[in-house]
Motif scaffolding. Structure first.
Motif, mmCIF file in Angstrom:
data_model
loop_
_atom_site.group_PDB
_atom_site.id
_atom_site.type_symbol
_atom_site.label_atom_id
_atom_site.label_comp_id
_atom_site.label_asym_id
_atom_site.label_seq_id
_atom_site.Cartn_x
_atom_site.Cartn_y
_atom_site.Cartn_z
ATOM 1 N N ASP A 116 48.663 50.805 39.367
ATOM 2 C CA ASP A 116 48.795 49.735 40.381
ATOM 3 C C ASP A 116 49.917 49.270 40.522
ATOM 4 O O ASP A 116 50.740 49.097 41.115
ATOM 5 C CB ASP A 116 47.544 48.918 40.682
ATOM 6 C CG ASP A 116 46.613 49.785 41.104
ATOM 7 O OD1 ASP A 116 46.405 50.841 41.359
ATOM 8 O OD2 ASP A 116 45.237 49.017 41.189
ATOM 9 N N ARG A 117 50.204 48.657 39.289
ATOM 10 C CA ARG A 117 51.554 47.803 38.924
ATOM 11 C C ARG A 117 52.840 48.853 39.019
ATOM 12 O O ARG A 117 53.767 48.113 39.566
ATOM 13 C CB ARG A 117 51.384 47.296 37.343
ATOM 14 C CG ARG A 117 52.457 46.213 36.856
ATOM 15 C CD ARG A 117 52.284 45.967 35.799
ATOM 16 N NE ARG A 117 50.903 45.878 34.853
ATOM 17 C CZ ARG A 117 50.445 46.212 33.970
ATOM 18 N NH1 ARG A 117 51.455 46.624 32.846
ATOM 19 N NH2 ARG A 117 49.324 46.277 33.309
ATOM 20 N N ALA A 118 52.605 49.923 38.728
ATOM 21 C CA ALA A 118 54.044 50.843 38.707
ATOM 22 C C ALA A 118 54.004 50.929 40.421
ATOM 23 O O ALA A 118 55.144 50.941 40.904
ATOM 24 C CB ALA A 118 53.442 52.133 38.125
ATOM 25 N N ARG A 123 57.747 50.115 44.795
ATOM 26 C CA ARG A 123 57.540 49.922 46.360
ATOM 27 C C ARG A 123 58.273 48.817 46.624
ATOM 28 O O ARG A 123 59.279 48.788 47.531
ATOM 29 C CB ARG A 123 56.212 49.999 46.788
ATOM 30 C CG ARG A 123 55.450 51.349 46.995
ATOM 31 C CD ARG A 123 55.869 52.222 48.099
ATOM 32 N NE ARG A 123 55.393 51.756 49.259
ATOM 33 C CZ ARG A 123 56.219 51.771 50.269
ATOM 34 N NH1 ARG A 123 57.432 52.019 50.355
ATOM 35 N NH2 ARG A 123 55.719 50.974 51.591
ATOM 36 N N TYR A 124 58.195 47.739 45.983
ATOM 37 C CA TYR A 124 58.503 46.391 46.399
ATOM 38 C C TYR A 124 59.637 45.731 45.541
ATOM 39 O O TYR A 124 60.612 44.906 46.091
ATOM 40 C CB TYR A 124 57.456 45.484 46.258
ATOM 41 C CG TYR A 124 56.449 45.958 47.465
ATOM 42 C CD1 TYR A 124 56.501 45.954 48.646
ATOM 43 C CD2 TYR A 124 55.058 46.262 47.089
ATOM 44 C CE1 TYR A 124 55.728 46.477 49.537
ATOM 45 C CE2 TYR A 124 54.460 47.075 47.853
ATOM 46 C CZ TYR A 124 54.341 47.014 49.159
ATOM 47 O OH TYR A 124 53.564 47.689 49.952
ATOM 48 N N CYS A 148 48.872 51.120 46.863
ATOM 49 C CA CYS A 148 49.411 49.893 47.280
ATOM 50 C C CYS A 148 48.363 49.050 47.999
ATOM 51 O O CYS A 148 48.589 47.686 47.671
ATOM 52 C CB CYS A 148 50.511 50.494 48.528
ATOM 53 S SG CYS A 148 52.351 50.430 47.756
ATOM 54 N N SER A 149 47.724 49.517 48.776
ATOM 55 C CA SER A 149 46.850 48.581 49.607
ATOM 56 C C SER A 149 45.898 47.805 48.625
ATOM 57 O O SER A 149 45.641 46.570 48.720
ATOM 58 C CB SER A 149 45.948 49.358 50.464
ATOM 59 O OG SER A 149 45.063 48.608 51.220
ATOM 60 N N ARG A 150 45.347 48.595 47.571
ATOM 61 C CA ARG A 150 44.390 47.887 46.563
ATOM 62 C C ARG A 150 44.972 47.000 45.925
ATOM 63 O O ARG A 150 44.512 45.875 45.517
ATOM 64 C CB ARG A 150 43.903 49.059 45.681
ATOM 65 C CG ARG A 150 42.864 48.520 44.814
ATOM 66 C CD ARG A 150 42.208 49.662 43.951
ATOM 67 N NE ARG A 150 41.879 50.737 44.499
ATOM 68 C CZ ARG A 150 42.153 52.200 44.335
ATOM 69 N NH1 ARG A 150 42.820 52.385 42.948
ATOM 70 N NH2 ARG A 150 41.853 53.188 45.012
#
Length: 169
Positions: A116-118, A123-124, A148-150
């Motif tokens: 999730d961190r990756a 993405r951001y 991304c959503s999670r």
């Protein structure tokens, strides 16, 4: 490696080192020692394959992909859970902004699972598309959107009102 290619590699490494290090710091949630190790391993892998990498249309993107995959591989190892300290050392450019915001965000990132961190960093921070992120992580676009959503939902939970407080200052 021939001298011309070695010089080309050295020029590339000098130009990209800072950006890769900053990305690695975000991926590791502020663990600067691990970030340095990841960048060093990334440059080692690039050096071995520089003949092919230099002919790729986007060697900087390739380097970022190698960094991200190196980070994810490190997270799968059992020993990757060990941390030398809980105190964040001064990061380069630490005087350029709000230190408490930086530490709050790094702490929130550290609480996310590695994948999730990756996704959040790619993405951001890297401003990559869903498809590019999926390619880097070897997952489907749907998996990237779900992660991304999670991850963003989890960050909202962790930061709560703090995020609005920092954004307003």
């Amino acid at each position: 490696m021939r001298q011309g290619r070695a010089d080309e590699y050295a020029e590339f490494a000098v130009a990209r080192a800072g950006h890769l290090y900053r990305s690695a710091c975000l991926l590791t949630a502020g663990d600067t020692y691990l970030a340095e190790d990841l960048v060093q391993e990334t440059f080692g892998r690039l050096y071995v394959r520089w003949g092919r990498v230099s002919r790729v249309g986007n060697p900087a993107g390739y380097a970022q992909t190698v960094l991200t995959r190196t980070f994810l591989a490190h997270q799968r190892r059992r020993s990757s859970r060990e941390r030398a300290t809980d105190v964040f050392p001064d990061l380069p450019g630490a005087g350029d902004g709000d230190a408490s915001l930086r530490l709050t965000l790094l702490d929130a990132l550290a609480r996310l699972p590695a994948k999730d961190r990756a996704v959040v960093v790619l993405r951001y921070w890297e401003d990559r598309s869903v498809e590019e992120t999926a390619d880097v992580m070897n997952v489907s676009s749907a998996a990237v959107r779900t992660r991304c959503s999670r991850a963003l939902g989890r960050l909202r939970e962790l930061l709560g009102e703090d995020l609005a407080e920092y954004a307003g200052s």
